[in-house]
Design an enzyme around this catalytic site. Structure first.
Site, PDB file in Angstrom:
ATOM      1  N   ASP A  63       1.806  -3.112   4.109  1.00 26.54           N
ATOM      2  CA  ASP A  63       3.086  -2.954   3.404  1.00 26.54           C
ATOM      3  C   ASP A  63       4.168  -3.582   4.275  1.00 26.54           C
ATOM      4  O   ASP A  63       4.104  -3.531   5.498  1.00 26.54           O
ATOM      5  CB  ASP A  63       3.408  -1.476   3.145  1.00 26.54           C
ATOM      6  CG  ASP A  63       4.408  -1.313   1.998  1.00 26.54           C
ATOM      7  OD1 ASP A  63       3.993  -1.004   0.872  1.00 26.54           O
ATOM      8  OD2 ASP A  63       5.615  -1.536   2.239  1.00 26.54           O
ATOM      9  N   GLY A  73      -1.190   6.048  -2.074  1.00 24.50           N
ATOM     10  CA  GLY A  73      -1.957   6.725  -3.126  1.00 24.50           C
ATOM     11  C   GLY A  73      -3.286   6.022  -3.403  1.00 24.50           C
ATOM     12  O   GLY A  73      -4.340   6.678  -3.479  1.00 24.50           O
ATOM     13  N   CYS A  91       3.267  -0.533 -12.529  1.00 25.59           N
ATOM     14  CA  CYS A  91       3.582   0.590 -13.434  1.00 25.59           C
ATOM     15  C   CYS A  91       4.708   0.165 -14.371  1.00 25.59           C
ATOM     16  O   CYS A  91       5.702   0.848 -14.499  1.00 25.59           O
ATOM     17  CB  CYS A  91       3.887   1.869 -12.686  1.00 25.59           C
ATOM     18  SG  CYS A  91       5.349   1.803 -11.683  1.00 25.59           S
ATOM     19  N   ALA A 123       0.773  -1.246   0.000  1.00 19.06           N
ATOM     20  CA  ALA A 123       0.000   0.000   0.000  1.00 19.06           C
ATOM     21  C   ALA A 123       0.802   1.294   0.000  1.00 19.06           C
ATOM     22  O   ALA A 123       0.299   2.339  -0.392  1.00 19.06           O
ATOM     23  CB  ALA A 123      -0.915   0.011   1.217  1.00 19.06           C
ATOM     24  N   ALA A 124       2.053   1.245   0.488  1.00 16.92           N
ATOM     25  CA  ALA A 124       2.780   2.519   0.674  1.00 16.92           C
ATOM     26  C   ALA A 124       3.234   3.088  -0.667  1.00 16.92           C
ATOM     27  O   ALA A 124       3.612   2.321  -1.548  1.00 16.92           O
ATOM     28  CB  ALA A 124       3.986   2.280   1.579  1.00 16.92           C
TER      29      ALA A 124
HETATM   30  C1  LIG Z   1       4.190  -0.010  -6.102  1.00 14.22           C
HETATM   31  S1  LIG Z   1       4.525   0.354  -4.498  1.00 14.22           S
HETATM   32  C2  LIG Z   1       2.873   0.498  -3.954  1.00 14.22           C
HETATM   33  C3  LIG Z   1       2.241   1.821  -4.298  1.00 14.22           C
HETATM   34  C4  LIG Z   1       0.938   1.975  -3.573  1.00 14.22           C
HETATM   35  N1  LIG Z   1       0.003   0.934  -3.900  1.00 14.22           N
HETATM   36  C5  LIG Z   1       0.301   3.318  -3.863  1.00 14.22           C
HETATM   37  O1  LIG Z   1      -0.612   3.403  -4.679  1.00 14.22           O
HETATM   38  O2  LIG Z   1       0.725   4.318  -3.271  1.00 14.22           O
HETATM   39  C6  LIG Z   1       4.989  -1.200  -3.949  1.00 14.22           C
HETATM   40  C7  LIG Z   1       5.093  -1.349  -2.439  1.00 14.22           C
HETATM   41  O3  LIG Z   1       5.286  -2.753  -2.226  1.00 14.22           O
HETATM   42  C8  LIG Z   1       5.925  -2.888  -0.982  1.00 14.22           C
HETATM   43  N2  LIG Z   1       6.355  -4.276  -0.894  1.00 14.22           N
HETATM   44  C9  LIG Z   1       7.427  -4.891  -1.450  1.00 14.22           C
HETATM   45  N3  LIG Z   1       7.426  -6.200  -1.123  1.00 14.22           N
HETATM   46  C10 LIG Z   1       6.313  -6.421  -0.375  1.00 14.22           C
HETATM   47  C11 LIG Z   1       5.761  -7.554   0.257  1.00 14.22           C
HETATM   48  N4  LIG Z   1       6.334  -8.736   0.172  1.00 14.22           N
HETATM   49  N5  LIG Z   1       4.615  -7.395   0.965  1.00 14.22           N
HETATM   50  C12 LIG Z   1       4.023  -6.182   1.055  1.00 14.22           C
HETATM   51  N6  LIG Z   1       4.505  -5.075   0.497  1.00 14.22           N
HETATM   52  C13 LIG Z   1       5.632  -5.196  -0.218  1.00 14.22           C
HETATM   53  C14 LIG Z   1       6.997  -1.823  -1.037  1.00 14.22           C
HETATM   54  O4  LIG Z   1       7.419  -1.495   0.277  1.00 14.22           O
HETATM   55  C15 LIG Z   1       6.253  -0.686  -1.739  1.00 14.22           C
HETATM   56  O5  LIG Z   1       5.761   0.232  -0.797  1.00 14.22           O
END
Ligand SMILES: C[S@@+](CC[C@H](N)C(=O)[O-])C[C@H]1O[C@@H](n2cnc3c(N)ncnc32)[C@H](O)[C@@H]1O
Length: 488
Positions: free
Chosen positions: A323, A304, A421, A300-301
């Site tokens: 996250d 957005g 993305c 989620a981080a």
């Molecule tokens: C694409 S970003 C997400 C953007 C977010 N959905 C938004 O709209 O703001 C991907 C996120 O996946 C998290 N991430 C990576 N591996 C993960 C895991 N195994 N479980 C949960 N989160 C993970 C990262 O910390 C990062 O914040």
């Protein structure tokens, strides 16, 4: 440009280069960009590029940190951005050309030296308004201040040769002779990406995509419909002198003119808008979360899409924003607070473990997974030089695991969106198709056409449950959305 909620795809980053501090030579070598106060735009660009060269940070992130609180006037900040983004974008072709004047490939030089050379060469070859002598002298001064002892004389000699001879256009193969190298050098992309897009899109479209990746992307905002309505907000912004127009596809989207300082805009501070590309907003539209539902956001981080879902749900129900990175979850918390949302519940957990808590319970699940980010090259100009085909394979494995965990949390009839993305099939269609093959008939692809705005309904794949957006075709980030439903 740390301005969209989508800035960081959370994909594994390149490890810092193992350059010994002495060899790296600079008085700044190894230090984080954020700890230094640049004296002007050129130095800010130099330090951001150096930080990205020697640490696990992208140029746009390093620059944002450097400029924050730097006290530099707008003109110097604009110069820093133009130089840092320009050099990062053109790095491959600058290095190719510089190799002949430096008599060795820049990647074999100490980081402050190659950064000074790239910065000087970019100004010589790509910026008309900067006189050659200034481009050379300023680069020499930067490497004198931040580089090893020998460097000033070397940089001076190489850049003087580069100024005298110009960019070696005559050595670039013509399009008819070797299209791949021609495009890679003239439009500054790594050859493996050019090759892959040529095979998939053909020459004309590949050229348009590469050109789009080299343009400054639009500044998109999402209006918080719980606090403002887009028309009135647009009128208020226009009255403050901000150039603003409606989004391309969605009612809550606005496009703002460049030159706006996103974090300083009052409407942002008051929680009336969020910086976010329209492609990301579309993922939430396709998922269509409703008030009162239990919604999971697997990765989620910075929040957005979690906050968008909460806004669309009228802040009623639960949005569990999971996250794996607790530090990044703070951004989710801050975003929800700023937007006045109470239904967002940050959860620090590996998304692959979500079924231990939510198996079979969720009405909606968003799996906006970590990815290569190859759809946001325009926002993150050095990303193209950092990714490799191997990265795509490694990511696909994690993406598949997160998708399986997300699906296991759905209740019968529940709906899931998988998004990235990136434009690459290994991370997109192939992950979803692999999952559907494994899952037998428990999950089905959802026809996207009724869920999409009219101009996108007939894009390839929509009736089979997926949509690929492209910067050169749709004017938004390269973004993938797939929608699945649990049958029973
Ligand atoms: C694409 S970003 C997400 C953007 C977010 N959905 C938004 O709209 O703001 C991907 C996120 O996946 C998290 N991430 C990576 N591996 C993960 C895991 N195994 N479980 C949960 N989160 C993970 C990262 O910390 C990062 O914040």
């Amino acid at each position: 440009m740390a301005i969209t909620g989508e800035g960081d795809r959370g994909a594994p980053r390149r490890r810092p280069l193992a350059v010994p501090a002495r060899r790296a030579g600079g008085r700044t070598g190894g230090r984080r960009a954020g700890g230094i106060r640049p004296a002007g735009g050129r130095e800010a660009a130099f330090l951001a590029l150096l930080a990205a060269e020697t640490g696990p940070v992208y140029v746009d992130q390093a620059l944002a940190r450097l400029l924050e609180g730097s006290g530099l006037p707008a003109r110097e900040r604009a110069l820093a951005t133009e130089l840092a983004y320009g050099v990062a974008r053109r790095q491959g072709s600058l290095d190719w050309a510089l190799a002949r004047w430096a008599r060795r490939p820049p990647e074999r030089l100490d980081p402050p030296v190659r950064v000074a050379l790239r910065l000087g060469a970019y100004q010589l070859w790509h910026l008309d308004r900067i006189p050659d002598h200034a481009a050379v002298a300023e680069s020499v001064e930067l490497v004198r201040r931040h580089g090893p002892g020998y460097a000033a004389g070397f940089v001076n000699a190489v850049l003087r040769r580069a100024a005298r001879h110009g960019f070696p256009h005559e050595a670039v193969p013509g399009a008819a002779e070797d299209l791949e190298t021609h495009l890679a050098l003239t439009l500054a992309h790594p050859r493996w990406l050019v090759r892959r897009w040529l095979e998939r899109l053909g020459p004309e479209e590949t050229r348009r995509l590469l050109e789009a990746n080299n343009r400054i992307p639009p500044l998109s905002a999402r209006v918080n419909m719980l606090r403002a309505d887009p028309r009135s907000l647009a009128a208020a912004l226009a009255a403050q002198g901000v150039a603003v127009e409606p989004g391309r596809f969605l009612p809550e989207a606005l496009r703002l003119g460049h030159g706006v300082s996103p974090a300083e805009l009052e409407a942002f501070q008051q929680g009336a808008l969020t910086w976010q590309d329209e492609s990301s907003m579309l993922a939430v539209h396709v998922l269509d979360p409703r008030p009162g539902q239990l919604v999971l956001d697997v990765a989620a981080a910075p929040g957005g899409k979690s906050t968008h879902m909460a806004e669309r749900m009228g802040d009623r129900g639960r949005v569990v924003a999971c996250d794996v990175d607790p530090g990044r979850l703070e951004k989710v918390r801050a975003a929800a607070r700023r937007l006045g949302l109470r239904s967002v519940e940050p959860l620090a957990l590996d998304g692959r473990l979500l079924p231990e808590r939510f198996a079979g319970q969720a009405d909606r699940v968003l799996a906006d997974v970590p990815c290569s980010g190859l759809g946001v090259i325009a926002r993150r100009p050095d990303l193209r030089w950092r990714k490799t085909p191997e990265d795509l394979k490694a990511l696909a494995a994690l993406q598949g695991e997160l998708l399986r965990a997300a699906a296991a949390c759905l209740k019968p009839g529940g709906v899931l969106v998988y998004s990235t993305c990136t434009t690459e099939p290994e991370e997109n269609q192939q992950v979803v198709e692999g999952f559907l093959r494994e899952g037998g008939d428990r999950f089905a692809a959802v026809d996207l056409r009724p869920r999409l705005p009219a101009p996108l309904r007939d894009e390839p794949g929509t009736e089979r449950g997926w949509l690929q957006l492209w910067p050169h075709r749709h004017g938004v980030d390269g973004f993938f959305i797939a929608c699945l439903q649990r049958r029973r």
